[in-house]
Design a protein around this motif. Structure first.
Motif, PDB file in Angstrom:
ATOM      1  N   THR A 238       0.930  -1.089   0.031  1.00 13.49           N
ATOM      2  CA  THR A 238       0.089   0.011  -0.256  1.00 13.49           C
ATOM      3  C   THR A 238       0.807   1.295  -0.206  1.00 13.49           C
ATOM      4  N   LEU A 239       0.412   2.353  -0.939  1.00 12.48           N
ATOM      5  CA  LEU A 239       1.096   3.588  -0.689  1.00 12.48           C
ATOM      6  C   LEU A 239       0.016   4.433  -0.501  1.00 12.48           C
ATOM      7  N   MET A 240       0.208   5.170   0.867  1.00 10.97           N
ATOM      8  CA  MET A 240      -0.805   6.060   1.031  1.00 10.97           C
ATOM      9  C   MET A 240      -0.289   7.592   0.883  1.00 10.97           C
ATOM     10  N   PHE A 241      -1.010   8.652   0.637  1.00 12.37           N
ATOM     11  CA  PHE A 241      -0.637   9.908   0.705  1.00 12.37           C
ATOM     12  C   PHE A 241      -1.763  10.358   1.727  1.00 12.37           C
ATOM     13  N   LEU A 242      -1.203  10.956   2.673  1.00 11.89           N
ATOM     14  CA  LEU A 242      -1.925  11.480   3.876  1.00 11.89           C
ATOM     15  C   LEU A 242      -1.756  13.260   3.434  1.00 11.89           C
ATOM     16  N   VAL A 243      -2.666  13.903   3.194  1.00  9.47           N
ATOM     17  CA  VAL A 243      -2.552  15.133   2.872  1.00  9.47           C
ATOM     18  C   VAL A 243      -3.433  16.209   4.101  1.00  9.47           C
ATOM     19  N   ILE A 244      -2.478  17.036   4.697  1.00  4.71           N
ATOM     20  CA  ILE A 244      -3.310  17.714   5.869  1.00  4.71           C
ATOM     21  C   ILE A 244      -3.186  19.189   5.388  1.00  4.71           C
ATOM     22  N   GLY A 245      -4.415  19.607   5.125  1.00  6.70           N
ATOM     23  CA  GLY A 245      -4.636  20.889   4.545  1.00  6.70           C
ATOM     24  C   GLY A 245      -4.591  21.872   5.657  1.00  6.70           C
ATOM     25  N   GLU A 246      -4.452  23.303   5.184  1.00  2.00           N
ATOM     26  CA  GLU A 246      -4.231  24.408   6.269  1.00  2.00           C
ATOM     27  C   GLU A 246      -5.338  25.587   5.901  1.00  2.00           C
ATOM     28  N   THR A 247      -6.069  25.707   7.010  1.00  2.00           N
ATOM     29  CA  THR A 247      -7.213  26.720   7.047  1.00  2.00           C
ATOM     30  C   THR A 247      -8.285  26.549   6.005  1.00  2.00           C
ATOM     31  N   ALA A 248      -8.539  25.454   5.672  1.00  2.00           N
ATOM     32  CA  ALA A 248      -9.787  24.990   4.636  1.00  2.00           C
ATOM     33  C   ALA A 248     -11.112  24.945   5.215  1.00  2.00           C
ATOM     34  N   GLY A 282      -9.178  21.310  16.904  1.00  2.00           N
ATOM     35  CA  GLY A 282      -9.112  22.668  17.210  1.00  2.00           C
ATOM     36  C   GLY A 282      -9.394  23.871  16.204  1.00  2.00           C
ATOM     37  N   THR A 283      -8.927  24.840  16.578  1.00  2.00           N
ATOM     38  CA  THR A 283      -9.307  25.944  15.682  1.00  2.00           C
ATOM     39  C   THR A 283      -7.840  26.565  15.162  1.00  2.00           C
ATOM     40  N   ALA A 284      -6.708  25.857  15.559  1.00  2.00           N
ATOM     41  CA  ALA A 284      -5.283  26.340  15.212  1.00  2.00           C
ATOM     42  C   ALA A 284      -4.603  25.061  14.919  1.00  2.00           C
ATOM     43  N   THR A 285      -3.505  25.323  14.123  1.00  2.00           N
ATOM     44  CA  THR A 285      -2.820  23.989  13.723  1.00  2.00           C
ATOM     45  C   THR A 285      -2.019  23.740  14.805  1.00  2.00           C
ATOM     46  N   ALA A 286      -1.622  24.607  15.737  1.00  2.29           N
ATOM     47  CA  ALA A 286      -0.927  23.875  16.849  1.00  2.29           C
ATOM     48  C   ALA A 286      -1.981  22.965  17.857  1.00  2.29           C
ATOM     49  N   VAL A 287      -3.196  23.046  17.714  1.00  5.47           N
ATOM     50  CA  VAL A 287      -3.919  22.181  18.288  1.00  5.47           C
ATOM     51  C   VAL A 287      -4.270  20.843  17.416  1.00  5.47           C
ATOM     52  N   SER A 288      -4.645  21.198  16.180  1.00  9.16           N
ATOM     53  CA  SER A 288      -5.336  20.224  15.318  1.00  9.16           C
ATOM     54  C   SER A 288      -4.390  19.322  15.066  1.00  9.16           C
ATOM     55  N   LEU A 473     -16.289  38.223  12.453  1.00  8.29           N
ATOM     56  CA  LEU A 473     -15.115  37.364  12.896  1.00  8.29           C
ATOM     57  C   LEU A 473     -14.227  37.143  11.561  1.00  8.29           C
ATOM     58  N   TYR A 474     -12.998  37.048  11.811  1.00  6.53           N
ATOM     59  CA  TYR A 474     -12.092  37.039  10.838  1.00  6.53           C
ATOM     60  C   TYR A 474     -11.103  36.137  11.204  1.00  6.53           C
ATOM     61  N   LEU A 475     -10.255  35.361  10.121  1.00  4.32           N
ATOM     62  CA  LEU A 475      -9.141  34.438  10.591  1.00  4.32           C
ATOM     63  C   LEU A 475      -9.551  33.197  11.528  1.00  4.32           C
ATOM     64  N   HIS A 476      -8.963  32.768  12.377  1.00  7.23           N
ATOM     65  CA  HIS A 476      -9.415  31.799  13.156  1.00  7.23           C
ATOM     66  C   HIS A 476      -8.544  31.731  14.358  1.00  7.23           C
ATOM     67  N   GLY A 477      -8.799  30.590  15.244  1.00  4.43           N
ATOM     68  CA  GLY A 477      -8.184  30.598  16.521  1.00  4.43           C
ATOM     69  C   GLY A 477      -9.108  31.034  17.711  1.00  4.43           C
ATOM     70  N   ALA A 478     -10.314  30.917  17.558  1.00  2.00           N
ATOM     71  CA  ALA A 478     -11.326  31.446  18.602  1.00  2.00           C
ATOM     72  C   ALA A 478     -11.361  30.459  19.458  1.00  2.00           C
TER      73      ALA A 478
END
Length: 568
Positions: A238-248, A282-288, A473-478
């Motif tokens: 098996t070859l798996m691509f796990l793609v982690i998006g950002e802020t979508a 979460g609502t931020a990369t550092a958490v999610s 509200l704008y952006l994220h991190g709430a």
């Protein structure tokens, strides 16, 4: 005997007036640095709201009053604020003179500085500054007679009111200028570390927590029982691509029902499934990101435990899976530290990195070599490559896509998004979603080219969403409990080759219905990836494995348990 007016006792000053005076002093004197920086930023923008500019000192004064009020009790007020004035004067001088930013790292340096080095920073100018802005106001506070409430009950009521009134006024300012503050703050995060005294107090608290609260927390291995389930003879790895998006956010993805064509590339791919109801951890990369690579779910997630533990990548590697992490964002937040990983450098790919950051197409560069490096052709093995995309990282959305993918216009080529029209902002963000769709389609095309050697599968999921002005509200991190759906509802897509479907006995019609109707979250990622790579461990939960719920053996077992139930 004559009485002289100048010998009469000074009339006591109400403690509430003292709090107001302290708030004004800290704002106009000890926060001169941050106010100067703030107005310098506004001048650089050229176009800004005058009311927004005028409001800044009042925001600091009101916020200071809210924070100071709980420390206004007798026997607490004078020693507490004398300390803050003296320490604030020193901190402010260091910021003005040396450009020091007080965060946890700087407080660690302060603690570890020896006496000789510390005294080397003191000179006549520093002494005069300390006397004028520290010692003199502190001395005035010490000698000032202060009038306190007559009873404890009255005092508590007055202090509650002393906090509520400024909070209401701050709410009014936020209603008028929230987007302006959000944009300036997000684009200039250092401003928060220049506010005296919160900067060095927060830095000290973080240092104490790291040194004493979490210092003895042992690093924890997880999934030590992990083993690769043997492949049947003749079956391809098996070859798996796990793609982690950002802020979508899902609300801006056509495959999730958005009325603009932001999914034109993946919509042409047969068999690709877009999951309609997926929530982030979460609502931020550092958490999610640490959360989705941890066996902990959102309800019991603890960031410190995650930072002191192995991750899904470690478990896969221990089981014999070839793993690689490719990062085009801001790092893997610790989850890839112990496995092979590559952080994309703009110096290595100048054609893809013209605006200081790299377009996500850079992930495709050298990918064939990456696959071979992870698992040589003469000894193919199961592989997982994780791609951490730049995606829709804001507020400079315009830097996330090349001109060839500038489909929605007019867009907004600036970082101070509060000065974009709403349509320009949406156009710019939608371009990032459309470009991510293109990159995902190219990764699927690459997987198709490997089908002669591998059973291939791709899982894409974003780390969190984004607010684009909804509800002001704008952006994220709430804070998650208050976060709007735009920040927590994320897109997720799955594509698998026919060979992968057959090898894992997945009934695609079942998975299609579940993608449309069922609710999922980042909590499903850990077990889904373990299942996809056929790794056995006590950490695995079949009920959380999205693919397993539609595997033939599981469906047949359910039919045996409940005769008469038809499959989807």
């Amino acid at each position: 005997m004559p009485r002289f007016r100048f010998l009469r006792p000074v009339k006591p000053i109400d403690y509430r007036m003292i709090i107001l005076m302290l708030a004004v002093y800290f704002t106009l004197v000890l926060n001169w640095k941050v106010l100067g920086h703030f107005y310098g930023i506004l001048n650089g923008l050229g176009d800004y709201d005058l009311g927004f500019a005028i409001s800044a000192p009042f925001v600091l004064i009101l916020a200071s009053m809210v924070v100071f009020a709980p420390f206004s009790f007798r026997y607490v007020l004078k020693p507490f604020f004398v300390f803050l004035i003296l320490s604030g004067a020193l901190a402010h001088y260091a910021m003005l003179k040396y450009g020091i930013v007080f965060d946890r790292g700087m407080m660690e340096n302060v603690v570890e500085t020896n006496q000789g080095e510390a005294f080397s920073y003191f000179n006549l100018q520093a002494a005069l500054w300390f006397v004028i802005t520290g010692l003199l106001p502190a001395a005035l506070l010490i000698v000032a007679p202060i009038r306190y409430p007559a009873t404890m009950t009255r005092g508590i009521g007055q202090r509650v009111l002393l906090m509520i009134v400024p909070l209401v006024m701050l709410g009014g300012i936020a209603g008028l200028y929230f987007k302006d503050y959000a944009s300036v703050g997000r684009n200039n995060k250092v401003l928060g570390k220049e506010i005296v005294p919160s900067n060095y107090i927060i830095g000290t608290i973080q240092l104490v927590k790291r040194r004493y609260v979490y210092a003895d927390m042992p690093f924890r291995k997880i999934g030590e029982d992990a083993q690769k389930i043997a492949r049947p003879t003749g079956q391809k790895p098996t070859l798996m691509f796990l793609v982690i998006g950002e802020t979508a956010r899902a609300q801006s993805v056509a495959a999730n029902g958005y009325d603009r064509p932001t999914s034109p590339f993946t919509s042409k791919i047969d068999g690709l499934l877009a999951f309609q109801n997926v929530q982030s951890c979460g609502t931020a990369t550092a958490v999610s990101v640490p959360c989705m690579f941890s066996p902990m779910d959102h309800a019991n997630y603890d960031g410190e435990i995650a930072r002191h533990s192995e991750s899904l990548m470690d478990v896969l590697s221990r089981a014999g899976i070839g793993v690689l992490w490719k990062d085009n964002d801001e790092g893997c937040k610790g989850v890839c530290d112990r496995v092979a990983h590559v952080e994309i450098s703009s110096d290595d790919f100048p054609a893809d990195c013209g605006l200081g950051t790299c377009f996500d197409e850079v992930m495709l560069r050298g990918l064939d070599q990456d696959v071979v490096k992870v698992a040589p052709q003469d000894a193919p093995q199961d592989e997982l490559i994780t791609f951490h995309l730049m995606g829709s990282h804001g507020p400079t959305y315009y830097k996330r896509y090349p001109d060839a993918h500038r489909a929605f216009t007019p867009d907004c080529a600036r970082s101070d998004i509060e000065n974009c029209s709403q349509q320009e902002l949406i156009n710019t963000y939608d371009n990032t979603i459309r470009y991510t769709d293109f990159v995902v389609s190219e990764l699927i095309a690459k997987l198709k080219s490997y089908q002669d050697r591998y059973n291939t599968v791709l899982l894409y999921v974003s780390d969190h969403g984004e607010s684009l002005g909804e509800g002001g509200l704008y952006l994220h991190g709430a804070p998650y409990m208050f976060a709007p759906d735009e920040q927590t509802h994320v897109p997720m897509m799955v594509w698998m080759s026919k060979g992968y479907e057959d090898a894992h006995e997945i009934e695609k019609d079942c998975l299609t219905v579940r993608a449309r109707d069922d609710a999922y979250s980042h909590d499903n990622i850990f077990s889904t990836v373990l299942g996809a790579m056929k790794v056995s461990t006590g950490l695995y939960s079949q009920s959380k494995d999205i693919f397993a719920t539609c595997s033939t053996p599981v469906l047949e077992a359910r039919l045996d348990e409940k005769p008469g139930i038809e499959r989807n």
